[in-house]
Design an enzyme around this catalytic site. Structure first.
Site, PDB file in Angstrom:
ATOM      1  CG  HIS A  29      -8.823  13.404  -3.462  1.00  0.00           C
ATOM      2  ND1 HIS A  29      -7.793  13.298  -4.378  1.00  0.00           N
ATOM      3  CD2 HIS A  29      -9.279  12.134  -3.270  1.00  0.00           C
ATOM      4  CE1 HIS A  29      -7.652  12.021  -4.725  1.00  0.00           C
ATOM      5  NE2 HIS A  29      -8.537  11.304  -4.077  1.00  0.00           N
TER       6      HIS A  29
ATOM      7  CB  CYS B 131      -0.898   0.002   1.234  1.00  0.00           C
ATOM      8  SG  CYS B 131      -1.764   1.566   1.470  1.00  0.00           S
TER       9      CYS B 131
ATOM     10  CG  HIS C 121      -4.196   3.970   3.314  1.00  0.00           C
ATOM     11  ND1 HIS C 121      -3.147   3.386   3.998  1.00  0.00           N
ATOM     12  CD2 HIS C 121      -4.635   4.993   4.105  1.00  0.00           C
ATOM     13  CE1 HIS C 121      -2.961   4.026   5.153  1.00  0.00           C
ATOM     14  NE2 HIS C 121      -3.853   5.011   5.235  1.00  0.00           N
TER      15      HIS C 121
ATOM     16  CB  CYS D 159       0.893   1.308   4.436  1.00  0.00           C
ATOM     17  SG  CYS D 159      -0.754   1.004   5.111  1.00  0.00           S
TER      18      CYS D 159
ATOM     19  CG  ASN E  91     -12.442   9.050  -5.794  1.00  0.00           C
ATOM     20  OD1 ASN E  91     -13.487   9.529  -6.198  1.00  0.00           O
ATOM     21  ND2 ASN E  91     -11.261   9.582  -6.036  1.00  0.00           N
TER      22      ASN E  91
ATOM     23  CG  HIS F 271      -6.900   8.903  -0.309  1.00  0.00           C
ATOM     24  ND1 HIS F 271      -7.006   7.562  -0.581  1.00  0.00           N
ATOM     25  CD2 HIS F 271      -7.104   9.542  -1.490  1.00  0.00           C
ATOM     26  CE1 HIS F 271      -7.254   7.387  -1.859  1.00  0.00           C
ATOM     27  NE2 HIS F 271      -7.325   8.570  -2.445  1.00  0.00           N
TER      28      HIS F 271
ATOM     29  CG  ASP G 267      -3.001  13.717  -5.755  1.00  0.00           C
ATOM     30  OD1 ASP G 267      -3.938  13.053  -5.262  1.00  0.00           O
ATOM     31  OD2 ASP G 267      -2.401  13.386  -6.802  1.00  0.00           O
TER      32      ASP G 267
END
Ligand code: AMP
Ligand code: ZN
Length: 108
Positions: free
Chosen positions: A97, A3, A93, A6, A84, A95, A29
């Site tokens: 945005h 990941c 994982h 991670c 998403n 997150h 990003d």
């Protein structure tokens, strides 16, 4: 587990954090879709939004998102907070945005 977030958390991939504490990390990003495109990522691995049930962590994420919006001066310029999930995500994982500036529109 393979990941990417991670690995960023564990310093296997180096990343300049905008903010970090024991629960949350915040970084740009890698492929920005807007002039500001920042990710707020809980450190614990959760595969998507429906796995997110820890109320304290939820509040910490909310606080980090608030800080990003204010520090990037997006509060009066239009911003979007988006997640998403359910297969729409590329990185499994959880997150958030934060993107902006964004014009008012019905587009999603
Ligand atoms: P999604 O899973 O579709 O919500 O989006 C995953 C996001 O993670 C994309 O916008 C990617 O550009 C971003 N991303 C993937 N790898 C990295 C990385 N190493 N550092 C920063 N952002 C990344
Ligand atoms: Zn992970």
């Amino acid at each position: 587990m393979n990941c990417v977030f991670c690995k960023i958390r564990d310093r296997e991939i180096s990343k300049d954090f905008l903010y970090e504490d024991k629960d949350v990390m915040v970084f740009p990003d890698i492929n920005p879709l807007k002039p500001v495109h920042i990710l707020v990522v809980p450190k614990i691995h959760m595969k998507d939004f429906l796995e997110f049930s820890d109320k304290n962590l939820f509040l910490k994420v909310k606080t980090a998102i608030d800080k990003v919006i204010k520090s990037q001066k997006l509060n009066n310029k239009g911003y979007r907070v988006s997640v998403n999930g359910g297969g729409a995500q590329i990185v499994d994982h959880l997150h958030f945005h934060i993107t902006g500036p964004i014009e008012r529109s019905m587009e999603v």
